[in-house]
Structures are given as C-alpha cells and as structure tokens.
Design an enzyme around this catalytic site. Structure first.
Site: not given
Lengths: 444, 454
Positions: B66, B69-70, B146
């Site tokens: 993840h 992904e950022h 997040e």
C-alpha cells in the site's frame, strides 16, 4: 481495500452536484422530457433502451428541515417507515414481494429532500409487481405503531453510538455552530429526547403535509416508451395526498456575527477538524465562480491547493477537502481534515493560511484553465450510467432548475474568470467569522 | 478485496455482459489485456492490476504494498512528482488506486478519446518510478494518518483487524492491508524499492479496459506503450496454507464506543475454477438466504421479529487469490441484549439451516436476485472492470462471469444445507467482540508509536 484517497462522501456537493457539462455543442446533454400528471406532479423522463432496467424516484420537500420544533427526527423516520408497512402489507411482505422480482428500493434523505427510489427489471412481470408495491408505499403507508417503536429504538441506539465517535461528534457540533436555531442546524435523525417522544400521528401528519402531489417530483429513466412512462407517472401520482396549503418556505440563514470556535475533548489519536461558513443556495448567481474556485481550493482531489499544502508538501493528513453544498437556503461551505492530535494546530494554521491567501489573491490563470479543462473535459463522466442520470433528473426537478441546466452549466463554467472567483469568495466567505470545530485536540 | 465484504452484490459476483463483448490478448512480454466494449456512454475506464498485495508481504514490512501504491504518484524521470494527477485532471479524468490482500490496482476514468494518455502514463511508471527519500518521508506520514483514520480510531476497524489476526495464524490474510503501525514507523524507501523491483513488471500485470472503445484499437495502444517493457523473473510464491483450525478462537477488543459489536467467521473454500466445484456457489446462496435482500433471514428474524439486533449481516467472497476465505456473520445487539445472546441467536439461525435446510421459496428468491443483479451491474463500467480484474488476479478467468449465474441457478436446497453442516462448526469458528469503553476524554490512547512522533 485500502485506497490512496478517501473522497469526502457522495452526499457532498462537489462530487455529485458538480454534474453537468456537455461540451459547448449545440445539442442537449440529455434529452429530458418533462410534463405534469393530472394531479400536478412534475415528471422528468429520459428514455434509454440500452439495458432492460427501469430506474425511478419520487422526491418530496420532506427533509429534516420540515421537522416541527420538538419533533426533530420525525421526517427521517417518516421516510424510513414508508417501506415498512403499507396498504396492509407488513414490512416482511413488502420485502418479499420486491425480492421475488429482484427489485431494489433506495432513496435519499437530507435537510431539503426525502426521496424513495426503485430499480427494477423492465420486463412486464417484474416491473409490474415492483411498481404495484412501490405505488402503495408512496400512497398508503401504514406507519404501524409497533414498527415505529422498534425503529425508534434503533435510531436512538445509533444516536448514542454517534455521540462517542469523533467524526459524528464533529459533524453535529459543526451544524449546530454554523446554523444555530435554523433547521439546517439540526441533526437529520433527530435527538434522543425528541425521537423518544414521537408518536404515530406525528408521522401521519408529516406525510399528509409534505408528501403531496403538488410538491412531488418524479424522475424516470430506462427501458420504456414515453407512453409507458406517462402511465407509470399517472399510476404513482394518482393516490398521493393533495396539498391543503402551499408548503411554508424555510427561513433564511443568518451569517455568524462573530467567529465560533468549539473544542471538544475526545481520546481519539487524531483531531477531527471542521471549518465552515454559510455558503450558497441553488440557483445563486455566485454558484459557478464558487464551484470552479472551490475545485481549485479543495474540491479537485489530488490537484487542489489544500491537498498540495497540507498533504503533499507536509504529510500532515490523509484527507483534506472543501466543498459548497448548494441547498434551498444557504448550504454549507465546509473544509474538513483529520490529523494526529499533536499536529492539529500546525495543520489548522496551514489550512487557514491557504484559505486566506486564496480569498485575498484568487486563483492564477493557469489554475483556472486546469479547472475548466477538468470540469468540461470530464463532462461525459457525470452521466455515464442510468443511476447518475436519475440523480440529475431528481435534482433538476426538485430545485426547479431549467431543463437546459446541464447545457447552461458548461457555458457558465467556461465563462468564469479569476476576478469573478476572487470577488465571489471575498463576498461570500469571511474568514474572521468562520466556525471551527476541533474534536480530540491537543494543540489548543 | 474490500476490507469488509458484507455486500451481497460483491458476494454474488454477478456476471458481466455477454462474453462476446470481452476480448483478451497477451503481449509478448507476458502482460495480459482484457477489453470489454460498452458503448452506452462516450467514456472509458482503464485499470492496471498488479498481482501483488498485502498477502505477498513479509513480517516487519507489512503495509509496503500500500505504501508503494502511494509512492507510484511520486514521479518518474519524465513525469515530476504530483504531475500524474495533474495530467489526468487536465484531460477531464479521475484517477486513484487501491490495494487489497490480493492485488494493487491503478485506474483512470476518462472521455473515451483520452485512453492513450492513461496507458502512456501507466506504462511509464510501471518501469521508471523514481523512489526518493524526501518524498517517502512525507508520504509515510500520510499513510500513518490513513491508518489512524481507518483503524486506530475506528472501533469496528480494530475489531476486524484483531479478528483476522485470530482467524489466520499462518496465512498472510491475517495481516492488515494498511500495515501494522510499528512496521510503518520503521519502513524505509528501500523497502518500497525492493517491493517495486520484485513485483512491478508487465508479466505480473493485467490491463483491464471497459468502455466506448474498440478492442482492436486498445490492443494497438497497449502494444505501443507496454509492448517494449521488459519482463522480470518473478519470485516464487509460497502458499502459506492455513492449517485446519483446532478449536474455537475468541478475542475481545476494548475501544471507546457505546454499542458492542460481534464479528464471527468460519473458514470455507473459495472458487478454484474446477469443473465440478459447487461448494462456493452453495455458500454464496447461503449468504443470500441469510442476508441477500431485505427479506432475508437474519434481518427478518433478528432485527424485525425478535428484535435481538439493531443490525446484522452475513457475507462471503468466493474470489480470493489466497485460496481461502471466511464466511462472516456480524451484528450489533439491541439494548438489553448481550453480545452472547446475539451470538446464540446468530448460531441458532445457522442451526436451523443445518437441521431443516432452506425453503424452495427462499432459494427461488435468491436466484431472482442473481438474475437481476446480473443486469443491474452492467449500469456501471467501473464495477464491471473491477469484476474482471478481481477474477483474473485470483487466477480465475473472466469467462467465469458468463457461467456464474447458471452455476448459482444450479445450486439445490440440499447443497446449501450440506455446506452449512460441513463448515459451521464450533471447532472452525472465530469470534471477536467489541467491549465498548466509556470516553475518557482527556486521555489519548497513547501507545508507543504515538509517543515519538516525527
């Protein structure tokens, strides 16, 4: 699934009210057909034979702003109970008859509007049975007393839970601080005390007053002819209550005379921060410059100034956004973010500075062009499904916008200038008088 | 895919349009391309799926899929940091990305004539990503925010994380997609680079395009932009099979809240694509009977009739690359009802099915939902692209979409009863409970990772 960005909810204006821009061509964006039924219900119809589906909705000015004083929550429960008992059918029977033909109920509820929608296959057996049930829900709701007690208990429990969660605590305090005694300041599902006191006759009365043919808007899209659409609209509208008197207008929203600041303790690891000011009405002349300006400020996802300053440059938040939600009266202008509580003060300073600079200086010509490129260039994405089109039809009908609204919108967006944006923000947003709510703050 | 797969539409995985509209081809470097033509509106959705998700991570660097992904938005040699989003926005597009247990995926939605722009940008960042320490230092803080927002401050998010950790002790599905906070605290840009070099290659990617395009045109564009990218040797994937559960597992999570919450799960099989498999279909029907529509059993009996629960749900997602799934039940008890009472009530609903089966009427009703959902979901191009990508990532074919309604239609009431008997045992059960705590307003839940902030 974990995504790179949470969008601030589909109910927020920028996401779905932004709608509508057919490139500057002569043809209409959507071939909307419009008429009134014999009982005066306004109908908005788009024929679309690509899929064997019918989507429709009926919308009434029966949102939470219609709650009588002391009965807060009655409009929400009235809408909710429409599907839980009608014409002698129990909630279970209603659910079974719809499920038997694969039909699905939906709808919306906010401060202005209460709507009930239906999606069904267009084939005769399926749509016939679904529409028959759906018409009864609208026309002959029973509001059974025992169901009311059960649903009240569920609402009250949800309200108690909401009082422990930082995002709902912040939203509630924000609305109250922004709107004071105005109906927009209320919690849409009511308060524990008022919901507890609701009785069946309160729901019956709200339904009689506000779910009337004169006020209703029917939106229809899908696999049917104009003749069939007319037949459906007549069938749905025939048995609606008739208005005894014209619905009273909402009172105007008063702007705050002084800044309001509320800091609410909470053990969360993040501060939840909301800032805002009364924004715009539907049909407001400032709407277009504010809409485009807000795209640049905080509505444009990853390319907005707020995201750039708060997230991309400083890594302070996962999400920061701003939006205008145009409503019958002044809907909110809101900025929201969450950040680790120790850095709440820093993040808030950056947000305030970014907003103030935007209001003082306005956007650059490059920013304006980029905003127009996105809004106009992405126009077809705004209605690439029946479901999205249905929402547009209901919105145009409910707020009595012209049928050419979509086409006008593109033209209006295209004409916005940087000077207009700056002037509109300076006219409408007073940073020194904004409402600020901080839940779980360390910093201040 | 979704962190919580309680939605029936996802569970039933209704079929996409006629298979005739879907075209598939493979580039020489091993990249697969699947195109579904849909000419209802002049728009297109493009999704690049990588077969690399949190299930492929190692302890110590959970969350790296993840985080990468950022970082995929942080620039290449040709496209400076932040410009990816600006270029797509200027083309009128919307874009984002999402990471699941099984995959990482990137998407753009555009007016149809702008498709090439999306493919060009995706091809560029598939091989040319620049991973810099300065950008990483900011972005890892975004990801930690997040996690706080998604999990730390969300009672149900915490319960889900603890529940999964208890249900999966060997299989990587037990780890949170967003990563553990400690791992995020200690992650470095080198961790993301290792991940990128390990998995980001055309032979580990699938391009899915749905919209107002011609398959042949997409093929030409895909070859032009992705065709020259070199394949990589992919590391071997180890199955990390979860051993059979040997007894009930229970966890309690304390968090500030008012209402308790219950989450229960049972290990069940998933779709393999085998010719004669029927259990996943029977489990999908069972999920429908319990919670597939407003008239389904759990809502009808527990919420409406007996008022045991304020909310209830059941869910099962048969499409998993990890080869295993949980059939989940969840609920919030009514006031005056304990979590234990609710657990018994939920299990009683299961017992009734184990003992008496389901009625033909219920079966017919769930099948009516399947037929309708199959049509309804064609209203969303994005959803159709999601279905194709998710199946392909799991090693199943998009062709399954065409067969799916018929396979569900073939399930008998007896088969539903049989899977209930086979899998819903106490030995195979994991239960997680939220024990709500009063708000102690001025005491943040300080933990180690929050005491030495950056």
């Amino acid at each position: 699934m974990v995504a790179r960005l949470r969008f601030p909810g589909s109910r927020h204006a920028v996401v779905w009210l932004a709608l509508l821009f057919w490139a500057l061509t002569a043809q209409a964006a959507l071939p909307i057909q419009h008429w009134q039924t014999a009982s005066g219900v306004r109908v908005y119809f788009v024929e679309n034979r690509a899929l064997p589906i019918i989507d429709l909705s009926v919308t009434f000015p029966a949102g939470s702003s219609r709650d009588p004083q002391g009965q807060e929550g009655v409009a929400s429960l009235t809408r909710h109970l429409l599907t839980l008992g009608a014409a002698g059918m129990s909630d279970a029977e209603i659910a079974e008859r719809l499920a038997d033909v694969g039909a699905v109920l939906g709808g919306e509820f906010d401060a202005d509007r209460a709507g009930l929608s239906l999606r069904t296959l267009s084939s005769e057996r399926e749509s016939g049975q679904a529409l028959e049930v759906y018409a009864r829900l609208l026309q002959q709701p029973d509001f059974p007393a025992d169901v009311l007690e059960r649903e009240k208990a569920r609402v009250i429990a949800a309200l108690r839970e909401a009082e422990t969660q930082p995002d709902s605590i912040a939203a509630r305090a924000f609305a109250a601080a922004l709107y004071g005694d105005h109906p927009y300041g209320r919690r849409q599902s009511g308060e524990i005390a008022t919901v507890s006191a609701l009785r069946r006759e309160h729901l019956v009365e709200l339904h009689r007053r506000h779910y009337t043919a004169e006020a209703a808007v029917i939106a229809l899209i899908g696999d049917m002819s104009r003749a069939r659409a007319e037949g459906i609209a007549e069938m749905l509208s025939a048995g609606l209550p008739r208005a005894q008197q014209a619905g009273a207008a909402l009172p105007p929203v008063a702007y705050p005379a002084a800044p309001v600041r509320r800091v609410i303790p909470h053990p969360a690891t993040q501060s939840h921060i909301l800032l805002g000011y009364p924004g715009v009405k539907r049909g407001d002349a400032d709407y277009f410059p504010l809409y485009v300006g807000n795209y640049i400020l905080g509505g444009g996802g990853f390319v907005s100034r707020l995201t750039e300053e708060v997230r991309e440059k400083r890594g302070l938040v996962y999400s920061v956004y701003s939006y205008f939600m145009p409503m019958a009266e002044l809907g909110p202008f809101q900025i929201g973010l969450q950040t680790q509580r120790a850095q709440g003060g820093e993040a808030l300073d950056v947000v305030r500075g970014t907003l103030r600079r935007f209001i003082d200086e306005g956007p650059t010509e490059q920013e304006l062009q980029a905003a127009k490129d996105n809004i106009v260039g992405g126009f077809p994405l705004r209605f690439d499904s029946n479901r999205k089109i249905l929402d547009h039809l209901a919105m145009i009908g409910f707020y009595r916008l012209p049928l050419t609204y979509l086409d006008d919108f593109v033209r209006q967006i295209d004409q916005v200038t940087t000077a207009q944006i700056r002037a509109a923000f300076q006219r409408r947003i007073v940073p020194d008088r904004m409402v600020t709510v901080i839940v779980a703050g360390d910093a201040e | 895919m979704l962190k919580r797969c309680m939605a029936f539409l996802l569970v039933l995985l209704p079929a996409v349009a006629l298979a005739g509209n879907i075209h598939e081809f493979r580039l020489d470097n091993g990249m697969r391309v699947i195109v579904q033509e849909d000419h209802r509106a002049p728009v297109v959705v493009s999704q690049v799926w990588y077969r690399a998700g949190s299930m492929d991570e190692f302890n110590g660097t959970t969350g790296v899929a993840h985080v990468l992904e950022h970082m995929m938005f942080k620039g290449t040699e040709k496209v400076p940091p932040g410009q990816f989003s600006r270029i797509i926005a200027a083309a009128g597009g919307r874009e984002n990305a999402f990471t699941g247990r099984d995959y990482t995926a990137y998407f753009q939605q555009l007016e149809q004539s702008r498709l090439e722009l999306a493919l060009q940008l995706e091809a560029d960042r598939m091989v040319n990503l620049r991973l810099g320490a300065a950008e990483f230092a900011k972005e890892i803080n975004v990801v930690k925010e997040e996690r706080r927002w998604r999990t730390e401050d969300r009672p149900h998010g915490l319960v889900y994380e603890h529940f999964m950790a208890a249900a999966y002790q060997a299989h990587p599905y037990g780890r949170p997609i967003v990563g553990r906070m400690s791992d995020l605290e200690h992650m470095t840009v080198d961790d993301t680079r290792d991940w990128y070099e390990r998995w980001y290659a055309p032979n580990n990617a699938i391009l899915v395009v749905v919209g107002d395009v011609r398959a042949q045109d997409v093929r030409v564009l895909a070859e032009k932009h992705f065709g020259a990218l070199p394949p990589r040797t992919l590391p071997p994937r180890k199955p990390q099979t979860e051993p059979p559960q040997r007894g009930e597992r229970r966890v309690t999570v304390q968090a500030p809240a008012k209402l308790p919450y219950l989450l229960m799960g049972f290990h069940v099989p998933v779709l393999t694509g085998a010719e004669n498999e029927w259990e996943p279909y029977a489990l999908s029907i069972l999920a429908g009977v319990l919670d597939g529509n407003a008239s389904a059993r759990l809502n009808q009996n527990l919420v409406r009739r007996h008022r045991t629960a304020l909310e209830v749900g059941a869910g099962y997602d048969a499409v998993q690359r990890g080869g295993t799934a949980l059939f989940m039940l969840e609920g919030t008890p009514s006031e005056g009802v304990t979590v234990s009472d609710l657990e018994h009530a939920l299990l009683w609903e299961i017992e009734k099915i184990k003992h008496d089966g389901i009625t033909e009427e219920e079966l017919r009703r769930v099948k009516a939902q399947v037929i309708a959902a199959d049509v309804y979901q064609r209203d969303s191009m994005f959803f159709q692209a999601m279905q194709i990508g998710k199946l392909e990532i799991a090693g199943l074919s998009w062709r399954l979409l065409g067969d799916y309604p018929a396979r569900l239609q073939a399930v008998s009431a007896g088969q539903v009863q049989e899977v209930a008997r086979k899998y819903f045992t106490s030995q195979n059960m994991t239960v997680a409970v939220l024990d709500p705590q009063p708000l102690d307003e001025n005491r943040p839940q300080l933990r180690k990772e929050f005491t030495h902030g950056r």
